[in-house]
Design a protein around this motif. Structure first.
Motif, PDB file in Angstrom:
ATOM      1  N   VAL A  34       0.842  -1.198   0.000  1.00 31.16           N
ATOM      2  CA  VAL A  34       0.000   0.000   0.000  1.00 31.16           C
ATOM      3  C   VAL A  34       0.877   1.248   0.000  1.00 31.16           C
ATOM      4  CG1 VAL A  34      -1.743   1.305   1.264  1.00 31.16           C
ATOM      5  CG2 VAL A  34      -1.885  -1.194   1.180  1.00 31.16           C
ATOM      6  N   ALA A  35       1.861   1.289   0.890  1.00 30.90           N
ATOM      7  CA  ALA A  35       2.753   2.443   0.968  1.00 30.90           C
ATOM      8  C   ALA A  35       3.711   2.489  -0.217  1.00 30.90           C
ATOM      9  CB  ALA A  35       3.541   2.409   2.278  1.00 30.90           C
ATOM     10  N   MET A  36       4.176   1.336  -0.693  1.00 29.70           N
ATOM     11  CA  MET A  36       5.098   1.303  -1.830  1.00 29.70           C
ATOM     12  C   MET A  36       4.452   1.893  -3.081  1.00 29.70           C
ATOM     13  SD  MET A  36       6.547  -2.523  -1.011  1.00 29.70           S
ATOM     14  CE  MET A  36       7.753  -2.678  -2.324  1.00 29.70           C
ATOM     15  N   ILE A  37       3.166   1.597  -3.273  1.00 27.80           N
ATOM     16  CA  ILE A  37       2.443   2.134  -4.429  1.00 27.80           C
ATOM     17  C   ILE A  37       2.138   3.616  -4.237  1.00 27.80           C
ATOM     18  CG2 ILE A  37       0.229   2.025  -5.650  1.00 27.80           C
ATOM     19  CD1 ILE A  37       0.343  -1.031  -5.261  1.00 27.80           C
ATOM     20  N   THR A  38       1.839   4.008  -3.008  1.00 26.54           N
ATOM     21  CA  THR A  38       1.528   5.406  -2.718  1.00 26.54           C
ATOM     22  C   THR A  38       2.743   6.313  -2.926  1.00 26.54           C
ATOM     23  OG1 THR A  38      -0.112   4.671  -1.104  1.00 26.54           O
ATOM     24  CG2 THR A  38       0.539   6.965  -0.994  1.00 26.54           C
ATOM     25  N   TYR A  39       3.945   5.746  -2.898  1.00 29.39           N
ATOM     26  CA  TYR A  39       5.141   6.539  -3.193  1.00 29.39           C
ATOM     27  C   TYR A  39       5.105   7.059  -4.629  1.00 29.39           C
ATOM     28  CZ  TYR A  39      10.049   7.758  -3.990  1.00 29.39           C
ATOM     29  OH  TYR A  39      11.207   8.432  -4.319  1.00 29.39           O
ATOM     30  N   THR A  40       4.525   6.272  -5.542  1.00 30.53           N
ATOM     31  CA  THR A  40       4.487   6.630  -6.959  1.00 30.53           C
ATOM     32  C   THR A  40       3.188   7.338  -7.337  1.00 30.53           C
ATOM     33  OG1 THR A  40       5.882   4.729  -7.517  1.00 30.53           O
ATOM     34  CG2 THR A  40       4.606   5.705  -9.310  1.00 30.53           C
ATOM     35  N   PHE A  41       2.062   6.825  -6.854  1.00 23.20           N
ATOM     36  CA  PHE A  41       0.750   7.393  -7.181  1.00 23.20           C
ATOM     37  C   PHE A  41       0.184   8.144  -5.990  1.00 23.20           C
ATOM     38  CE2 PHE A  41       1.079   3.598  -9.894  1.00 23.20           C
ATOM     39  CZ  PHE A  41       0.744   4.119 -11.136  1.00 23.20           C
ATOM     40  N   ASP A  42      -0.754   9.066  -6.255  1.00 26.00           N
ATOM     41  CA  ASP A  42      -1.534   9.630  -5.164  1.00 26.00           C
ATOM     42  C   ASP A  42      -2.283   8.497  -4.471  1.00 26.00           C
ATOM     43  OD1 ASP A  42      -0.722  12.187  -5.752  1.00 26.00           O
ATOM     44  OD2 ASP A  42      -2.469  12.647  -7.001  1.00 26.00           O
ATOM     45  N   ALA A  43      -2.658   8.703  -3.220  1.00 27.27           N
ATOM     46  CA  ALA A  43      -3.222   7.615  -2.416  1.00 27.27           C
ATOM     47  C   ALA A  43      -4.460   7.003  -3.058  1.00 27.27           C
ATOM     48  CB  ALA A  43      -3.551   8.132  -1.009  1.00 27.27           C
ATOM     49  N   LYS A  44      -5.402   7.849  -3.501  1.00 26.19           N
ATOM     50  CA  LYS A  44      -6.643   7.310  -4.057  1.00 26.19           C
ATOM     51  C   LYS A  44      -6.393   6.632  -5.401  1.00 26.19           C
ATOM     52  CE  LYS A  44     -10.453   9.484  -3.201  1.00 26.19           C
ATOM     53  NZ  LYS A  44     -11.602  10.439  -3.226  1.00 26.19           N
ATOM     54  N   VAL A  45      -5.607   7.265  -6.271  1.00 26.43           N
ATOM     55  CA  VAL A  45      -5.268   6.647  -7.559  1.00 26.43           C
ATOM     56  C   VAL A  45      -4.480   5.366  -7.330  1.00 26.43           C
ATOM     57  CG1 VAL A  45      -3.983   6.939  -9.710  1.00 26.43           C
ATOM     58  CG2 VAL A  45      -5.299   8.846  -8.782  1.00 26.43           C
ATOM     59  N   GLY A  46      -3.593   5.392  -6.335  1.00 28.59           N
ATOM     60  CA  GLY A  46      -2.818   4.194  -6.007  1.00 28.59           C
ATOM     61  C   GLY A  46      -3.685   3.042  -5.555  1.00 28.59           C
ATOM     62  N   SER A  47      -4.785   3.361  -4.850  1.00 32.06           N
ATOM     63  CA  SER A  47      -5.679   2.290  -4.405  1.00 32.06           C
ATOM     64  C   SER A  47      -6.347   1.621  -5.602  1.00 32.06           C
ATOM     65  CB  SER A  47      -6.734   2.832  -3.436  1.00 32.06           C
ATOM     66  OG  SER A  47      -7.663   3.675  -4.100  1.00 32.06           O
ATOM     67  N   GLY A  48      -6.666   2.399  -6.639  1.00 36.59           N
ATOM     68  CA  GLY A  48      -7.238   1.830  -7.851  1.00 36.59           C
ATOM     69  C   GLY A  48      -6.226   0.985  -8.601  1.00 36.59           C
ATOM     70  N   PHE A  49      -4.996   1.486  -8.689  1.00 37.84           N
ATOM     71  CA  PHE A  49      -3.944   0.726  -9.356  1.00 37.84           C
ATOM     72  C   PHE A  49      -3.676  -0.586  -8.619  1.00 37.84           C
ATOM     73  CE2 PHE A  49       0.669  -0.236  -9.443  1.00 37.84           C
ATOM     74  CZ  PHE A  49       0.766  -0.620 -10.767  1.00 37.84           C
TER      75      PHE A  49
END
Length: 246
Positions: A34-49
């Motif tokens: 969750v945090a690794m993806i949030t480093y690259t994407f915004d939190a909400k967009v990262g949750s979709g990715f």
């Protein structure tokens, strides 16, 4: 494809491996992702990715362990889980980026406490055999899954309380999350707009890493000492929670 630095791409690949591993190995291992993806994407967009990665990872998990799943226990949680997903979608739609990230951090922190509780009191956990318990577990699982893709530890404790063996445990979880994640897709696509053509290109690029993690999970699930791996997951989850909440 969008351009990101090398560290971002490495973190995305690592997150994909953890997600694949969590589906066929140890449920909850994907929380640091969750945090690794949030480093690259915004939190909400990262949750979709992350959701698209989870759906891909669900497929080998269902194919490998689905036949062991106890569908009766999975199906009775789906109606309240759907309610939790709807609540999560409505709440998440009203939060700005900072608030959404903070809520994700709070959910991950709660999941960390559940992981630690499960490690310490695993043998003492007993599921109450009443409808209210199943409704609460379903709603909380659906809500935390919608907002933070972080329902693994909650569902793990539920399955542990049912005294499932390892294969039945993984198989039941595989069917539950495959179904829940498919239900979440329309909310991300049409309500939040967090799954786009640009982000899906990254999903396609991450498929080899997801499969690598899934294969590793299948190979290691009977060989790895779960106690040691859970300690590592707990540490990474604690770091992820702190990162999301600062």
């Amino acid at each position: 494809m969008l351009e990101y630095d090398l560290l971002s791409l490495v973190l995305l690949a690592g997150a994909a491996i953890l997600i694949g591993f969590s589906k066929t190995g140890i449920l909850g291992a994907s929380l640091p992702a969750v945090a690794m993806i949030t480093y690259t994407f915004d939190a909400k967009v990262g949750s979709g990715f992350m959701l698209t990665l989870l759906v891909v990872a669900d497929i080998p998990a269902v194919l490998r362990y689905g036949r062991f799943g106890k569908l009766k226990d999975m199906l009775r949680l789906l109606p309240p889980a759907l309610l939790g997903i709807i609540l999560g979608a409505l709440v998440g739609d009203r939060l700005n980026e900072a608030q959404f990230k903070l809520l994700m951090g709070a959910i991950v922190s709660g999941c960390l406490l559940l992981i630690l509780y499960g490690q310490i009191f695993k043998k003492e956990i007993k599921a109450p055999d009443n409808k209210l318990f199943h409704i609460v577990v379903g709603i909380v699982s659906g809500f935390s899954s919608m907002v933070g893709n972080a329902a693994g530890p909650i569902f793990s404790l539920y399955l542990l309380s049912m005294s499932f063996d390892r294969n039945k445990f993984i198989g039941t979880a595989a069917w539950f999350f495959f179904t829940v994640n498919l239900i979440k897709l329309p909310f991300h696509i049409f309500m939040w707009g967090t799954i786009t053509g640009a982000s899906f290109k990254y999903t396609l690029a991450m498929i080899p890493f997801i499969l690598l993690g899934a294969i590793a999970g299948i190979y290691l699930v009977k060989r790895i000492k779960e106690k040691h791996f859970q300690i590592a997951v707990s540490l990474m989850t604690a770091i992820a929670a702190v990162y999301l909440m600062i």
